[in-house]
Design a protein around this motif. Structure first.
Motif, PDB file in Angstrom:
ATOM      1  N   CYS A   4      30.325  19.548  20.132  1.00  0.00           N
ATOM      2  CA  CYS A   4      29.010  18.968  20.444  1.00  0.00           C
ATOM      3  C   CYS A   4      27.933  19.791  19.752  1.00  0.00           C
ATOM      4  O   CYS A   4      27.830  21.011  19.973  1.00  0.00           O
ATOM      5  CB  CYS A   4      28.774  18.967  21.957  1.00  0.00           C
ATOM      6  N   ALA A   5      27.162  19.162  18.915  1.00  0.00           N
ATOM      7  CA  ALA A   5      26.112  19.864  18.185  1.00  0.00           C
ATOM      8  C   ALA A   5      25.160  20.587  19.141  1.00  0.00           C
ATOM      9  O   ALA A   5      24.718  20.007  20.136  1.00  0.00           O
ATOM     10  CB  ALA A   5      25.331  18.880  17.315  1.00  0.00           C
ATOM     11  N   GLY A   6      24.885  21.839  18.856  1.00  0.00           N
ATOM     12  CA  GLY A   6      23.946  22.617  19.669  1.00  0.00           C
ATOM     13  C   GLY A   6      24.605  23.393  20.801  1.00  0.00           C
ATOM     14  O   GLY A   6      23.935  24.153  21.477  1.00  0.00           O
ATOM     15  N   ILE A   7      25.910  23.183  21.012  1.00  0.00           N
ATOM     16  CA  ILE A   7      26.621  23.923  22.063  1.00  0.00           C
ATOM     17  C   ILE A   7      27.667  24.804  21.392  1.00  0.00           C
ATOM     18  O   ILE A   7      28.485  24.343  20.589  1.00  0.00           O
ATOM     19  CB  ILE A   7      27.281  22.996  23.090  1.00  0.00           C
ATOM     20  N   TRP A   8      27.633  26.094  21.729  1.00  0.00           N
ATOM     21  CA  TRP A   8      28.491  27.099  21.119  1.00  0.00           C
ATOM     22  C   TRP A   8      29.295  27.799  22.216  1.00  0.00           C
ATOM     23  O   TRP A   8      28.910  27.794  23.372  1.00  0.00           O
ATOM     24  CB  TRP A   8      27.631  28.124  20.373  1.00  0.00           C
ATOM     25  N   ALA A   9      30.412  28.382  21.833  1.00  0.00           N
ATOM     26  CA  ALA A   9      31.212  29.135  22.813  1.00  0.00           C
ATOM     27  C   ALA A   9      31.695  30.417  22.164  1.00  0.00           C
ATOM     28  O   ALA A   9      32.109  30.420  20.997  1.00  0.00           O
ATOM     29  CB  ALA A   9      32.397  28.305  23.284  1.00  0.00           C
TER      30      ALA A   9
END
Length: 203
Positions: A195-200
């Motif tokens: 999902c663009a804009g969500i990082w882990a």
């Protein structure tokens, strides 16, 4: 906190606060994977946390899992006089590391007096009169196989892996792809999720 949608996080006991940001980083860490039907009590059934904070070495310790964590604690407690049994389902210690390293470590551990059992599975783990009883069998043996042996110890350290803390974060609704069984969020080489804009990040 829970991700409501890309760019929006709900925060608070009742998720009453809505925070907006172009980028969201999920860094919720991980926890030890428990043996089925045997929750950690950190008294007799240890995770790495329980093994780390114990103030006295047990007379005997059975370790399930010979990855990095299991091997580290096997060495540590053996050095302090605990009788250690190290059990690994794979056919060698440190199964994701180099073969030669695994062979050298096994030889070293056995020389130090650690009871190393590879290609061995724990069929069951029970608490009996304040001690641990573990039924062991050759890995891959049929369920009705009689090739079993029961080992007892004062404590058991379960080091069979970790699970990511991904529950209740709203990942599915936001379109973040993750492995539910392992609790692993799928990312690319830069930590970006699906999902663009969500990082882990992190484990």
């Amino acid at each position: 906190a829970r991700i409501e949608r890309p760019g929006v996080v709900l925060v608070g006991p009742g998720e009453e606060n809505r925070l907006e940001a172009k980028h969201i980083i999920v860094a919720t860490g991980a926890r030890a994977r428990a043996f089925p039907g045997l929750p950690f009590d950190e008294e007799t059934v240890w995770s790495s946390r329980g093994a780390m904070v114990s103030t006295a070495g047990p007379g005997s310790l059975l370790i399930l899992g010979a990855g990095a964590i299991g091997c580290e604690f096997a060495y540590f407690y053996n050095a302090f006089g605990t009788r250690v049994t190290l059990v690994e389902m794979a056919d060698r210690l440190l199964p994701i590391e180099d073969d030669d390293c695994s062979a050298a470590l096994k030889k070293s551990f056995e020389k130090q007096g650690i009871d190393v059992r590879v290609a061995t599975a724990a069929r069951s783990v029970k608490l009996v009169d304040g001690r641990v009883q573990v039924e062991l069998a050759p890995a891959g043996a049929a369920p009705d196989s009689t090739e079993t042996v029961t080992v007892s110890a004062d404590k058991v350290l379960v080091a069979i892996g970790i699970l990511g803390n991904v529950e209740g974060l709203g990942l599915e609704g936001a379109g973040v792809d993750f492995d539910k069984k392992r609790g692993q969020i799928k990312v690319d080489a830069h930590g970006a999720t699906t999902c663009a804009g969500i990082w882990a990040i992190g484990d």
